[in-house]
Write a protein that holds these residues in place. Structure first.
Motif, PDB file in Angstrom:
ATOM      1  N   GLU A  85       0.836  -1.213   0.000  1.00  0.00           N
ATOM      2  CA  GLU A  85       0.000   0.000   0.000  1.00  0.00           C
ATOM      3  C   GLU A  85       0.867   1.257   0.000  1.00  0.00           C
ATOM      4  OE1 GLU A  85      -3.507   2.055   2.744  1.00  0.00           O
ATOM      5  OE2 GLU A  85      -2.969  -0.069   3.016  1.00  0.00           O
ATOM      6  N   ILE A  86       1.964   1.223   0.729  1.00  0.00           N
ATOM      7  CA  ILE A  86       2.892   2.368   0.720  1.00  0.00           C
ATOM      8  C   ILE A  86       3.444   2.587  -0.681  1.00  0.00           C
ATOM      9  CG2 ILE A  86       5.095   3.231   1.607  1.00  0.00           C
ATOM     10  CD1 ILE A  86       4.543   1.760   4.191  1.00  0.00           C
ATOM     11  N   LEU A  87       3.794   1.510  -1.361  1.00  0.00           N
ATOM     12  CA  LEU A  87       4.349   1.619  -2.717  1.00  0.00           C
ATOM     13  C   LEU A  87       3.317   2.173  -3.692  1.00  0.00           C
ATOM     14  CD1 LEU A  87       6.553   1.067  -4.803  1.00  0.00           C
ATOM     15  CD2 LEU A  87       5.737  -1.293  -4.948  1.00  0.00           C
ATOM     16  N   SER A  88       2.114   1.652  -3.662  1.00  0.00           N
ATOM     17  CA  SER A  88       1.089   2.124  -4.597  1.00  0.00           C
ATOM     18  C   SER A  88       0.728   3.589  -4.346  1.00  0.00           C
ATOM     19  CB  SER A  88      -0.159   1.251  -4.488  1.00  0.00           C
ATOM     20  OG  SER A  88      -0.699   1.306  -3.165  1.00  0.00           O
ATOM     21  N   ARG A  89       0.661   3.991  -3.077  1.00  0.00           N
ATOM     22  CA  ARG A  89       0.356   5.399  -2.768  1.00  0.00           C
ATOM     23  C   ARG A  89       1.472   6.313  -3.241  1.00  0.00           C
ATOM     24  NH1 ARG A  89       0.095   5.023   2.263  1.00  0.00           N
ATOM     25  NH2 ARG A  89       2.049   6.054   2.818  1.00  0.00           N
TER      26      ARG A  89
END
Length: 247
Positions: A85-89
């Motif tokens: 989720e950190i990467l996609s955000r």
């Protein structure tokens, strides 16, 4: 025998002698007064300003007593988001923020600038939560109540025997992974800025985004997931409210 001649009496001489005696007495009185005045002047005089000067108050501040801290600081830790989720955000925010600079007429320079800004912002978005988490744990360890610190150490030891996870090792892995991401992004930014053409700069940018995403997941995801699981165990430790009566 012949008699001595008598000195004739003169009224002027008598008055002059009387006047001289009066002057001598006056001079003696003046000398006495001057000596007494000199004696009085020789005494140390107290200045009036010092007499009327108010007493200085003691301006030293008393040290403030630290408030007695309660336990439960581990329950106040912010929950960790999954690494994916950190990467996609980070990818979404970078794509929405970085645009072409229309003021630059040269296509190669325009592409180079956009590519360098894209990689720099992507790396910053990936590293920010990692750095904040490591700092948060270090701060909490420093100000943690002794009771809660003992309970936390027991919980970590039990988790270490079961899974082999230690919080200090996981935090160190996250810190080292963040440094590796920063170093890698600088290398790719240098290649993008020195590309020979706009096409080559664009290709370097796309390759750099893919490499950073893979390295982030390879270096961070396992340690990040371990911290999240260990934090769930720490959030369930017992707490004691020191400001509440025991009965």
């Amino acid at each position: 025998p012949s008699a001595l001649p008598l000195r004739p009496y003169s009224h002027h001489s008598a008055s002059s002698s009387a006047l001289s005696m009066v002057n001598r007495s006056k001079n003696a009185q003046k000398a006495t007064r001057s000596s007494s005045t000199a004696t009085m002047d020789s005494k140390p005089s107290i200045p009036v300003a010092n007499k009327n000067k108010p007493k200085q108050k003691n301006t030293k501040k008393k040290p403030k007593q630290k408030p007695q801290s309660n336990t439960g600081r581990l329950r106040q830790l912010p929950p960790l988001q999954p690494a994916t989720e950190i990467l996609s955000r980070a990818q979404r925010q970078t794509f929405q923020s970085i645009k072409d600079d229309t003021k630059i007429a040269n296509a190669r320079r325009r592409t180079q600038k956009r590519g360098a800004q894209t990689i720099d912002m992507l790396c910053q978005k990936l590293c920010a939560p990692l750095k904040e988490t490591v700092k948060t744990y270090e701060r909490e360890f420093k100000h943690m109540h002794p009771f809660e610190k003992v309970v936390m150490e027991l919980t970590i030891r039990a988790r270490q025997k079961r899974d082999g996870l230690t919080l200090s090792k996981l935090l160190d892995d996250v810190h080292q992974g963040r440094k590796e991401l920063l170093s890698l992004s600088k290398d790719w930014i240098y290649k993008i800025k020195n590309a020979a053409s706009a096409r080559e700069s664009f290709e370097y940018t796309e390759e750099a985004k893919e490499v950073l995403a893979n390295v982030f997941l390879d270096l961070i995801q396992e340690s990040w997931t371990g911290i999240a699981e260990l934090q769930k165990s720490l959030r369930n430790v017992p707490i004691v409210r020191l400001d509440c009566p025991a009965v």
